[in-house]
Write a protein that holds these residues in place. Structure first.
Motif, PDB file in Angstrom:
ATOM      1  N   ARG A 124      32.169  13.009 -55.465  1.00 25.49           N
ATOM      2  CA  ARG A 124      32.901  13.868 -54.671  1.00 25.49           C
ATOM      3  C   ARG A 124      34.043  12.461 -53.750  1.00 25.49           C
ATOM      4  N   LYS A 125      33.694  11.254 -54.112  1.00 28.87           N
ATOM      5  CA  LYS A 125      34.635  10.345 -53.625  1.00 28.87           C
ATOM      6  C   LYS A 125      35.844   9.683 -54.544  1.00 28.87           C
ATOM      7  N   TYR A 126      37.390  10.022 -53.667  1.00 24.98           N
ATOM      8  CA  TYR A 126      38.098   9.719 -54.796  1.00 24.98           C
ATOM      9  C   TYR A 126      38.823   8.274 -54.909  1.00 24.98           C
ATOM     10  N   GLU A 127      39.592   7.503 -55.590  1.00 28.78           N
ATOM     11  CA  GLU A 127      40.528   6.623 -56.039  1.00 28.78           C
ATOM     12  C   GLU A 127      41.195   6.827 -55.747  1.00 28.78           C
ATOM     13  N   LEU A 128      42.263   5.715 -56.116  1.00 25.41           N
ATOM     14  CA  LEU A 128      43.522   5.376 -56.632  1.00 25.41           C
ATOM     15  C   LEU A 128      43.274   5.546 -58.213  1.00 25.41           C
ATOM     16  N   SER A 129      44.345   6.710 -59.241  1.00 30.44           N
ATOM     17  CA  SER A 129      44.346   6.515 -60.581  1.00 30.44           C
ATOM     18  C   SER A 129      45.551   5.582 -61.099  1.00 30.44           C
ATOM     19  N   PRO A 130      45.535   5.322 -62.009  1.00 35.49           N
ATOM     20  CA  PRO A 130      46.025   4.151 -62.690  1.00 35.49           C
ATOM     21  C   PRO A 130      47.624   4.526 -63.177  1.00 35.49           C
ATOM     22  N   LYS A 131      47.544   5.858 -62.798  1.00 37.32           N
ATOM     23  CA  LYS A 131      48.675   5.912 -62.711  1.00 37.32           C
ATOM     24  C   LYS A 131      50.322   6.178 -61.805  1.00 37.32           C
ATOM     25  N   LEU A 132      50.098   5.310 -60.478  1.00 40.01           N
ATOM     26  CA  LEU A 132      50.681   4.747 -59.132  1.00 40.01           C
ATOM     27  C   LEU A 132      51.268   3.509 -60.500  1.00 40.01           C
ATOM     28  N   LEU A 133      50.383   2.718 -61.321  1.00 38.51           N
ATOM     29  CA  LEU A 133      50.539   2.095 -61.740  1.00 38.51           C
ATOM     30  C   LEU A 133      52.424   2.118 -62.272  1.00 38.51           C
ATOM     31  N   ASP A 134      52.525   3.700 -62.565  1.00 41.24           N
ATOM     32  CA  ASP A 134      54.003   3.996 -63.938  1.00 41.24           C
ATOM     33  C   ASP A 134      55.058   2.884 -62.569  1.00 41.24           C
ATOM     34  N   PHE A 135      54.579   3.409 -60.925  1.00 37.56           N
ATOM     35  CA  PHE A 135      55.780   3.285 -60.139  1.00 37.56           C
ATOM     36  C   PHE A 135      56.395   1.590 -60.436  1.00 37.56           C
ATOM     37  N   THR A 136      55.226   1.291 -60.653  1.00 37.78           N
ATOM     38  CA  THR A 136      55.229   0.122 -60.653  1.00 37.78           C
ATOM     39  C   THR A 136      56.223  -0.814 -62.101  1.00 37.78           C
ATOM     40  N   TYR A 137      55.864  -0.830 -63.302  1.00 36.66           N
ATOM     41  CA  TYR A 137      56.075  -0.003 -64.595  1.00 36.66           C
ATOM     42  C   TYR A 137      57.460  -0.326 -64.510  1.00 36.66           C
ATOM     43  N   HIS A 138      58.057   0.820 -63.569  1.00 33.19           N
ATOM     44  CA  HIS A 138      59.108   1.143 -63.767  1.00 33.19           C
ATOM     45  C   HIS A 138      60.105   0.852 -62.705  1.00 33.19           C
ATOM     46  N   TYR A 139      59.854  -0.302 -61.486  1.00 38.37           N
ATOM     47  CA  TYR A 139      60.881  -0.662 -60.885  1.00 38.37           C
ATOM     48  C   TYR A 139      60.749  -2.227 -61.608  1.00 38.37           C
ATOM     49  N   LEU A 140      59.287  -3.135 -62.343  1.00 38.68           N
ATOM     50  CA  LEU A 140      59.597  -3.990 -62.378  1.00 38.68           C
ATOM     51  C   LEU A 140      60.845  -3.956 -64.176  1.00 38.68           C
ATOM     52  N   THR A 141      60.685  -3.010 -64.817  1.00 39.84           N
ATOM     53  CA  THR A 141      61.347  -3.364 -66.385  1.00 39.84           C
ATOM     54  C   THR A 141      62.961  -2.575 -65.392  1.00 39.84           C
ATOM     55  N   SER A 142      63.202  -1.955 -64.501  1.00 40.17           N
ATOM     56  CA  SER A 142      64.481  -1.597 -63.920  1.00 40.17           C
ATOM     57  C   SER A 142      65.087  -2.556 -63.311  1.00 40.17           C
ATOM     58  N   ASN A 143      63.867  -3.370 -61.974  1.00 39.85           N
ATOM     59  CA  ASN A 143      65.172  -4.582 -61.019  1.00 39.85           C
ATOM     60  C   ASN A 143      66.220  -5.996 -61.511  1.00 39.85           C
ATOM     61  N   GLU A 144      66.991  -5.417 -61.506  1.00 40.60           N
ATOM     62  CA  GLU A 144      68.247  -6.391 -61.768  1.00 40.60           C
ATOM     63  C   GLU A 144      67.249  -8.157 -61.605  1.00 40.60           C
ATOM     64  N   LEU A 145      67.591  -8.029 -60.096  1.00 35.83           N
ATOM     65  CA  LEU A 145      67.144  -9.201 -60.104  1.00 35.83           C
ATOM     66  C   LEU A 145      65.505 -10.086 -60.977  1.00 35.83           C
ATOM     67  N   VAL A 146      64.947  -8.626 -60.598  1.00 34.00           N
ATOM     68  CA  VAL A 146      63.661  -9.722 -61.746  1.00 34.00           C
ATOM     69  C   VAL A 146      63.902  -9.753 -62.846  1.00 34.00           C
ATOM     70  N   SER A 147      64.985  -8.990 -63.417  1.00 36.43           N
ATOM     71  CA  SER A 147      65.219  -9.169 -64.997  1.00 36.43           C
ATOM     72  C   SER A 147      65.728 -11.087 -65.076  1.00 36.43           C
ATOM     73  N   ARG A 148      67.072 -11.154 -64.740  1.00 37.50           N
ATOM     74  CA  ARG A 148      67.525 -12.099 -64.139  1.00 37.50           C
ATOM     75  C   ARG A 148      66.097 -13.095 -63.618  1.00 37.50           C
ATOM     76  N   ALA A 149      65.645 -12.654 -62.705  1.00 36.35           N
ATOM     77  CA  ALA A 149      64.540 -14.228 -62.779  1.00 36.35           C
ATOM     78  C   ALA A 149      63.326 -14.504 -63.566  1.00 36.35           C
ATOM     79  N   THR A 150      63.121 -13.828 -64.492  1.00 31.06           N
ATOM     80  CA  THR A 150      62.255 -13.994 -65.286  1.00 31.06           C
ATOM     81  C   THR A 150      62.320 -15.595 -65.532  1.00 31.06           C
ATOM     82  N   PRO A 151      62.895 -15.539 -66.919  1.00 31.31           N
ATOM     83  CA  PRO A 151      63.407 -16.776 -67.674  1.00 31.31           C
ATOM     84  C   PRO A 151      63.761 -18.178 -67.239  1.00 31.31           C
ATOM     85  N   TYR A 152      63.492 -18.335 -65.452  1.00 33.23           N
ATOM     86  CA  TYR A 152      63.867 -19.530 -64.553  1.00 33.23           C
ATOM     87  C   TYR A 152      62.451 -18.742 -64.335  1.00 33.23           C
ATOM     88  N   LEU A 153      61.699 -18.337 -63.880  1.00 34.56           N
ATOM     89  CA  LEU A 153      60.494 -18.707 -63.141  1.00 34.56           C
ATOM     90  C   LEU A 153      59.408 -19.534 -64.360  1.00 34.56           C
TER      91      LEU A 153
END
Length: 278
Positions: free
Chosen positions: A86-115
């Motif tokens: 009867r204990k609680y834990e975070l669900s994988p659904k929270l990773l949706d926010f991470t995914y949307h941030y990474l795929t929509s963030n302009e800085l991440v998109s531009r920096a990826t090939p350089y890194l």
């Protein structure tokens, strides 16, 4: 005869959002959203699962409110409840926010090939970080077979004042902004090498401004050496930082600091230039 309509006093946008400088006092502020987020942030990684009473203790909510919020978050899919414990834990659904941030963030998109190129050239871990409050947050991490700390992942937070990326970012800010961030930081020594005295940090930032890069050794993690440069906007203000992290056994001071400094400066400059040209 026409009767003049009384003038209606309209609050400015700023006044509608804040009351006496405190946005939480605005009529636009939804406290139930804040409380739901408080429940989610109770899961800080120190424990995988939390009981209802533990969540109530951490959040300061009474049991009735805690039960309502956890039930709602389970129903929405952001928390999971173990039917046996009867204990609680975070669900994988929270990773949706991470995914949307990474795929929509302009800085991440531009920096990826350089890194990726930087990681391939050095065979060391390369990172993109941004400042959030008094911390840096890793938003992109390219690891190598020589990675020193596998526990640092996307989303990891570290204090800005004693990390190379954080110092590189702070060096682009005004003295007043630096002072404000330091005043809100928990300035402690994580290792015997940590520079945590405000005066020494300010002196260090002054040197970084002249050099164009930041360098730290053993300040948050023992045996971790990091070299970073800021990615800036058109006004020269940091919007992020690129760094190379090297384990001490692989570090050769006479060769590596200048080489890695040149690499991160060049990489950060290239990303900055691309943003300015758009």
């Amino acid at each position: 005869m026409t009767t003049a309509k009384p003038k209606v006093s309209r609050k400015s946008k700023a006044e509608s959002v804040t009351v006496a400088g405190d946005p939480t006092m605005s009529s636009l502020y939804v406290q139930s959203v804040e409380k739901a987020m408080t429940v989610l942030t109770a899961f800080d990684g120190s424990k995988r699962q939390l009981s209802l009473s533990e969540i109530a203790s951490i959040t300061g909510f009474d049991m009735s409110a805690t039960q309502r919020f956890t039930f709602t978050l389970v129903t929405l899919g952001y928390l999971s409840k173990d039917p046996e414990s009867r204990k609680y834990e975070l669900s994988p659904k929270l990773l949706d926010f991470t995914y949307h941030y990474l795929t929509s963030n302009e800085l991440v998109s531009r920096a990826t090939p350089y890194l990726q190129q930087l990681g391939s050239e050095t065979e060391e871990a390369t990172n993109l970080t941004v400042l959030d409050g008094t911390d840096i947050v890793f938003v992109l991490r390219i690891v190598s077979r020589n990675v020193f700390n596998a526990h640092v992942i996307t989303g990891t937070r570290l204090p800005a004042y004693c990390t190379a990326p954080g110092l590189a970012i702070l060096a682009t800010f005004s003295d007043g902004e630096v002072q404000d961030i330091l005043s809100r930081s928990n300035l402690i020594a994580y290792t015997s090498s940590t520079v945590f005295q405000p005066g020494k940090i300010r002196e260090r930032i002054a040197r970084i401004r002249k050099l164009g890069y930041a360098h730290t050794e053993d300040e948050y993690f023992v045996s971790d050496i990091s070299t970073a440069a800021a990615i800036t906007n058109a006004h020269g203000r940091a919007i992020g930082a690129v760094n190379i992290a090297v384990a001490r056994p692989r570090w050769q001071p006479d060769r590596d600091e200048k080489r890695f400094a040149d690499l991160v400066i060049h990489t950060a400059s290239a990303i900055s230039s691309r943003r300015r040209s758009d």
